[in-house]
Design a protein around this motif. Structure first.
Motif, PDB file in Angstrom:
ATOM      1  N   GLN A   6      55.266   7.881  60.959  1.00  0.00           N
ATOM      2  CA  GLN A   6      56.484   7.086  61.119  1.00  0.00           C
ATOM      3  C   GLN A   6      56.218   5.587  61.099  1.00  0.00           C
ATOM      4  N   GLY A   7      54.947   5.187  60.980  1.00  0.00           N
ATOM      5  CA  GLY A   7      54.611   3.774  60.912  1.00  0.00           C
ATOM      6  C   GLY A   7      54.678   3.052  62.238  1.00  0.00           C
ATOM      7  N   ASP A   8      54.554   3.806  63.348  1.00  0.00           N
ATOM      8  CA  ASP A   8      54.657   3.194  64.671  1.00  0.00           C
ATOM      9  C   ASP A   8      53.347   2.583  65.143  1.00  0.00           C
ATOM     10  N   LEU A   9      52.224   2.910  64.466  1.00  0.00           N
ATOM     11  CA  LEU A   9      50.913   2.435  64.904  1.00  0.00           C
ATOM     12  C   LEU A   9      50.265   1.590  63.817  1.00  0.00           C
ATOM     13  N   ASP A  10      49.497   0.603  64.259  1.00  0.00           N
ATOM     14  CA  ASP A  10      48.887  -0.329  63.312  1.00  0.00           C
ATOM     15  C   ASP A  10      47.630   0.233  62.652  1.00  0.00           C
ATOM     16  N   ASN A  11      46.936   1.144  63.329  1.00  0.00           N
ATOM     17  CA  ASN A  11      45.619   1.573  62.841  1.00  0.00           C
ATOM     18  C   ASN A  11      45.664   2.861  62.020  1.00  0.00           C
ATOM     19  N   CYS A  12      46.854   3.357  61.689  1.00  0.00           N
ATOM     20  CA  CYS A  12      46.935   4.569  60.870  1.00  0.00           C
ATOM     21  C   CYS A  12      48.305   4.646  60.214  1.00  0.00           C
ATOM     22  N   SER A  13      48.395   5.461  59.166  1.00  0.00           N
ATOM     23  CA  SER A  13      49.680   5.686  58.496  1.00  0.00           C
ATOM     24  C   SER A  13      49.650   7.107  57.938  1.00  0.00           C
ATOM     25  N   CYS A  14      50.058   7.281  56.695  1.00  0.00           N
ATOM     26  CA  CYS A  14      50.015   8.598  56.061  1.00  0.00           C
ATOM     27  C   CYS A  14      48.573   8.944  55.695  1.00  0.00           C
ATOM     28  N   ASP A  15      48.316  10.205  55.443  1.00  0.00           N
ATOM     29  CA  ASP A  15      46.969  10.661  55.105  1.00  0.00           C
ATOM     30  C   ASP A  15      46.542  10.067  53.760  1.00  0.00           C
ATOM     31  N   PRO A  16      45.525   9.176  53.757  1.00  0.00           N
ATOM     32  CA  PRO A  16      45.137   8.500  52.506  1.00  0.00           C
ATOM     33  C   PRO A  16      44.397   9.407  51.530  1.00  0.00           C
ATOM     34  N   THR A  17      43.968  10.581  51.975  1.00  0.00           N
ATOM     35  CA  THR A  17      43.218  11.479  51.083  1.00  0.00           C
ATOM     36  C   THR A  17      44.129  12.283  50.164  1.00  0.00           C
ATOM     37  N   LYS A  18      45.411  12.310  50.466  1.00  0.00           N
ATOM     38  CA  LYS A  18      46.336  13.102  49.650  1.00  0.00           C
ATOM     39  C   LYS A  18      46.859  12.232  48.503  1.00  0.00           C
ATOM     40  N   LYS A  19      46.012  12.101  47.465  1.00  0.00           N
ATOM     41  CA  LYS A  19      46.348  11.297  46.296  1.00  0.00           C
ATOM     42  C   LYS A  19      46.047  12.086  45.022  1.00  0.00           C
ATOM     43  N   GLY A  20      46.671  11.675  43.930  1.00  0.00           N
ATOM     44  CA  GLY A  20      46.410  12.313  42.645  1.00  0.00           C
ATOM     45  C   GLY A  20      47.133  13.637  42.514  1.00  0.00           C
ATOM     46  N   SER A  21      46.495  14.585  41.847  1.00  0.00           N
ATOM     47  CA  SER A  21      47.105  15.887  41.576  1.00  0.00           C
ATOM     48  C   SER A  21      46.316  17.003  42.237  1.00  0.00           C
ATOM     49  N   SER A  22      46.975  18.152  42.406  1.00  0.00           N
ATOM     50  CA  SER A  22      46.332  19.319  42.973  1.00  0.00           C
ATOM     51  C   SER A  22      47.064  20.565  42.488  1.00  0.00           C
ATOM     52  N   ARG A  23      46.660  21.736  42.962  1.00  0.00           N
ATOM     53  CA  ARG A  23      47.284  22.986  42.545  1.00  0.00           C
ATOM     54  C   ARG A  23      47.482  23.898  43.752  1.00  0.00           C
ATOM     55  N   ASP A  24      48.493  24.751  43.654  1.00  0.00           N
ATOM     56  CA  ASP A  24      48.686  25.829  44.609  1.00  0.00           C
ATOM     57  C   ASP A  24      49.072  27.083  43.832  1.00  0.00           C
ATOM     58  N   SER A  25      49.573  28.101  44.506  1.00  0.00           N
ATOM     59  CA  SER A  25      49.899  29.365  43.839  1.00  0.00           C
ATOM     60  C   SER A  25      51.033  29.221  42.822  1.00  0.00           C
ATOM     61  N   LYS A  26      51.818  28.168  42.934  1.00  0.00           N
ATOM     62  CA  LYS A  26      52.941  27.958  42.019  1.00  0.00           C
ATOM     63  C   LYS A  26      52.585  27.068  40.837  1.00  0.00           C
ATOM     64  N   GLY A  27      51.383  26.536  40.848  1.00  0.00           N
ATOM     65  CA  GLY A  27      50.968  25.671  39.747  1.00  0.00           C
ATOM     66  C   GLY A  27      50.522  24.307  40.228  1.00  0.00           C
ATOM     67  N   SER A  28      50.522  23.343  39.328  1.00  0.00           N
ATOM     68  CA  SER A  28      50.052  22.004  39.659  1.00  0.00           C
ATOM     69  C   SER A  28      51.172  21.179  40.294  1.00  0.00           C
TER      70      SER A  28
END
Length: 345
Positions: free
Chosen positions: A98-120
């Motif tokens: 929610q952006g309430d803290l200065d030292n963290c935000s959204c997960d920075p590792t979730k970038k680019g593309s990926s796949r699951d059982s439904k596809g990319s």
């Protein structure tokens, strides 16, 4: 909050060890978020045990929320440590997103593309940064236990970890479709925490199957306290001592007793008057309740109801009496976790 203000706040929180006070002063906004989130996990604990003799009641008179209850290594204490550790992770991850803290935000590792059982799919939106929350929780919450390393500290560390793992267990992939006429030819997805109720339900089940343990000969881990018990996994809750029965008020064990608690006369479960009142009997009172009645749907979008008064019977557990002592003693010898063993004929 300035440096002086954070120091005053942190110095006035009872029970913190030096490492925790240091982290508190360094991250005052994080501590404020944790403080605000405490209501949520306490409420969840009270929801899970609302129909049981121990109902996760708190007291404002002691240096901690649960008083002397925490001095005993019981399965209730195991649940308190697990749900509070989970609550810290959940609160911090949400505050980061929610952006309430200065030292963290959204997960920075979730970038680019990926796949699951439904596809990319493409990573987008704001994934809850649970790993960051787990890391901070582990450093802060576990600091006190890492100073001791006795049997009780090992128990607390194990249950803290089980609580943290429970939040991560229910992370879900949420997606939004893009494309012509909603064809979902392109998906944008993010990782999100499930509602905290799922964590509470999971830890409640772990409480039911908690394993009584003893410290191994090396003092580094656990063995089952009884040969017919399974060896605990990392996801199990563990405890060292049997629970009190919670029937009568006992400040030494942290039991608040069940006198005055509401019970169900018709139920044969843990909320039934026979089990809840421990054989002491119960009082009946007719009370008036306001309910919604005669509800009508009005075009287009409103439902209008009347407030109606309804007389209902309420049943509350009595205080201990001499006449009830034999029955109460018989019931106290039966585990309050297994009311089905109580005969009511």
């Amino acid at each position: 909050m300035g440096t002086l203000g954070s120091q005053v706040m942190c110095d006035n929180i009872p029970g913190l060890v030096n490492k925790q006070r240091q982290l508190c002063r360094q991250h005052p906004k994080v501590m404020q978020a944790i403080g605000a989130g405490m209501k949520e996990w306490i409420s969840e604990c009270q929801h899970q045990f609302r129909n049981h003799r121990w109902n996760c009641n708190t007291t404002a008179r002691d240096h901690n929320l649960f008083g002397r209850l925490l001095l005993r290594g019981s399965r209730e204490v195991a649940f308190v440590y697990a749900i509070s550790s989970a609550g810290v992770v959940y609160t911090l991850a949400r505050a980061c997103s929610q952006g309430d803290l200065d030292n963290c935000s959204c997960d920075p590792t979730k970038k680019g593309s990926s796949r699951d059982s439904k596809g990319s799919f493409d990573w987008g939106g704001c994934s809850d940064h649970v790993e960051h929350a787990i890391h901070f929780s582990q450093i802060f919450v576990d600091a006190k236990e890492r100073k001791e390393r006795d049997a009780r500290a090992l128990m607390n560390l194990h249950n803290n970890r089980a609580g943290r793992k429970a939040v991560k267990r229910f992370m879900t992939l949420q997606c939004k479709c893009h494309g012509v006429s909603g064809s979902c030819s392109v998906r944008t997805c993010w990782q999100a925490m499930a509602d905290f109720r799922r964590t509470g339900d999971h830890l409640r089940r772990r409480y039911n199957g908690a394993v009584q343990v003893a410290v191994n000969q090396y003092g580094t881990g656990f063995t089952a306290a009884h040969t017919h018990f399974k060896r605990p996994s990392k996801n199990d809750l563990v405890y060292l001592e049997d629970s009190p029965d919670y029937c009568i008020r006992d400040p030494q064990s942290g039991s608040m007793g069940t006198a005055g608690r509401l019970c169900s006369r018709a139920s044969r479960g843990s909320d039934g008057c026979e089990v809840m009142c421990c054989g002491r009997g119960y009082d009946t009172a007719r009370v008036s309740r306001t309910t919604k009645c005669e509800c009508k749907f009005h075009w287009c979008c409103a439902v209008r109801c009347r407030d109606c008064q309804q007389l209902v019977d309420e049943f509350t557990c009595r205080l201990q009496s001499l006449s009830a002592a034999p029955a109460m003693l018989a019931l106290r010898n039966v585990s309050f976790l297994d009311p089905k063993t109580i005969r009511t004929d």
